[in-house]
Structure formats: structure tokens, C-alpha cells
Design a protein around this motif. Structure first.
Motif, PDB file in Angstrom:
ATOM      1  N   THR A  66      34.418  44.547  32.271  1.00  0.00           N
ATOM      2  CA  THR A  66      35.580  44.967  33.703  1.00  0.00           C
ATOM      3  C   THR A  66      34.845  45.815  34.363  1.00  0.00           C
ATOM      4  N   ALA A  68      35.201  46.977  38.852  1.00  0.00           N
ATOM      5  CA  ALA A  68      35.448  46.741  40.384  1.00  0.00           C
ATOM      6  C   ALA A  68      36.629  45.811  40.576  1.00  0.00           C
ATOM      7  N   GLY A  69      37.582  45.660  39.510  1.00  0.00           N
ATOM      8  CA  GLY A  69      38.331  44.684  39.725  1.00  0.00           C
ATOM      9  C   GLY A  69      37.909  43.242  39.113  1.00  0.00           C
ATOM     10  N   LEU A  70      36.708  43.046  38.689  1.00  0.00           N
ATOM     11  CA  LEU A  70      36.232  41.627  38.561  1.00  0.00           C
ATOM     12  C   LEU A  70      35.740  41.672  37.019  1.00  0.00           C
ATOM     13  N   GLU A  98      39.002  37.439  38.460  1.00  0.00           N
ATOM     14  CA  GLU A  98      39.638  38.712  38.813  1.00  0.00           C
ATOM     15  C   GLU A  98      40.391  39.425  37.538  1.00  0.00           C
ATOM     16  N   CYS A  99      40.690  40.616  37.545  1.00  0.00           N
ATOM     17  CA  CYS A  99      41.549  41.288  36.676  1.00  0.00           C
ATOM     18  C   CYS A  99      42.946  40.756  36.945  1.00  0.00           C
ATOM     19  N   GLU A 100      43.570  40.516  35.877  1.00  0.00           N
ATOM     20  CA  GLU A 100      45.033  40.222  35.915  1.00  0.00           C
ATOM     21  C   GLU A 100      45.854  41.583  36.562  1.00  0.00           C
ATOM     22  N   ASP A 101      45.232  42.820  36.273  1.00  0.00           N
ATOM     23  CA  ASP A 101      46.176  43.795  36.517  1.00  0.00           C
ATOM     24  C   ASP A 101      45.477  44.663  37.632  1.00  0.00           C
ATOM     25  N   ALA A 102      44.477  44.205  38.177  1.00  0.00           N
ATOM     26  CA  ALA A 102      43.812  44.980  39.224  1.00  0.00           C
ATOM     27  C   ALA A 102      44.535  45.014  40.531  1.00  0.00           C
TER      28      ALA A 102
END
Length: 102
Positions: A66, A68-70, A98-102
Motif C-alpha cells: 500500500t 500513495a493511496g494505491l 485503490e485503498c478503501e480507506d484512502a
């Protein structure tokens, strides 16, 4: 601590490798800018791959990175040794989403 570990710790980006916090560098390795204008069939993506250079000790094929939000998936791990001592790991990644919590 090896010279490469010092460089990674001082200048590397913060990320999560598996479930552990780590530092490293992520960069695209097969980006072909000449193909940007060519159109692809719907649903077809370019086979973009990324390189991760990190001093994380145990990255595992199939785990996630994980950054930079990816989220990236590790496809391959190569351990680099200099004069027989562990220096760093080089991994091949593919973008997972993409991150779920970003």
C-alpha cells in the motif's frame, strides 16, 4: 546496516508491505509512452508493471503493498546481496486498486 538500507531509510517513501510498515521506492518499469494515443478494446488495460526497491526483510509473492493511496500486488521478489550480505529486496508489482480507506 548496509549503504542501500541507509539510502532507503533516509530518502524512501513510507508504505506498507504486507502488514508491516516499510520504506522504499516504487517506479513503473514497462511504461511505453508511444502507445498512449493508441486505443485499446474496452476493458483491456496496458500490462503496466512496477518495481519496488525496499529493505523490508520478508516481502512475499501474493501479498500487497500500500503506497500513495494505491494497492499493488507483489508478483516476484528478488533478494539482492552485496558481498554475501543482504542489501535490499527488489519486487515486481502490478496495480491492484485503490485503498478503501484512502
Amino acid at each position: 546496516m548496509s549503504i542501500s538500507s541507509k539510502v532507503i531509510q533516509n530518502y524512501g517513501e513510507s508504505m506498507t508491505v504486507g502488514s508491516a510498515d516499510a520504506k522504499g521506492f516504487v517506479s513503473p518499469i514497462n511504461k511505453n509512452d508511444s502507445d498512449i494515443r493508441s486505443s485499446l478494446a474496452p476493458g483491456v488495460k496496458l500490462g503496466e508493471r512496477y518495481r519496488l526497491i525496499t529493505d523490508a526483510e520478508n516481502p512475499v509473492v501474493g501479498s500487497t503493498v500500500t503506497f500513495a493511496g494505491l494497492v499493488y500486488e507483489i508478483l516476484r521478489v528478488e533478494q539482492v546481496r552485496i558481498f554475501g550480505s543482504f542489501s535490499h529486496n527488489e519486487c515486481i508489482l502490478r496495480l491492484k486498486g485503490e485503498c478503501e480507506d484512502a
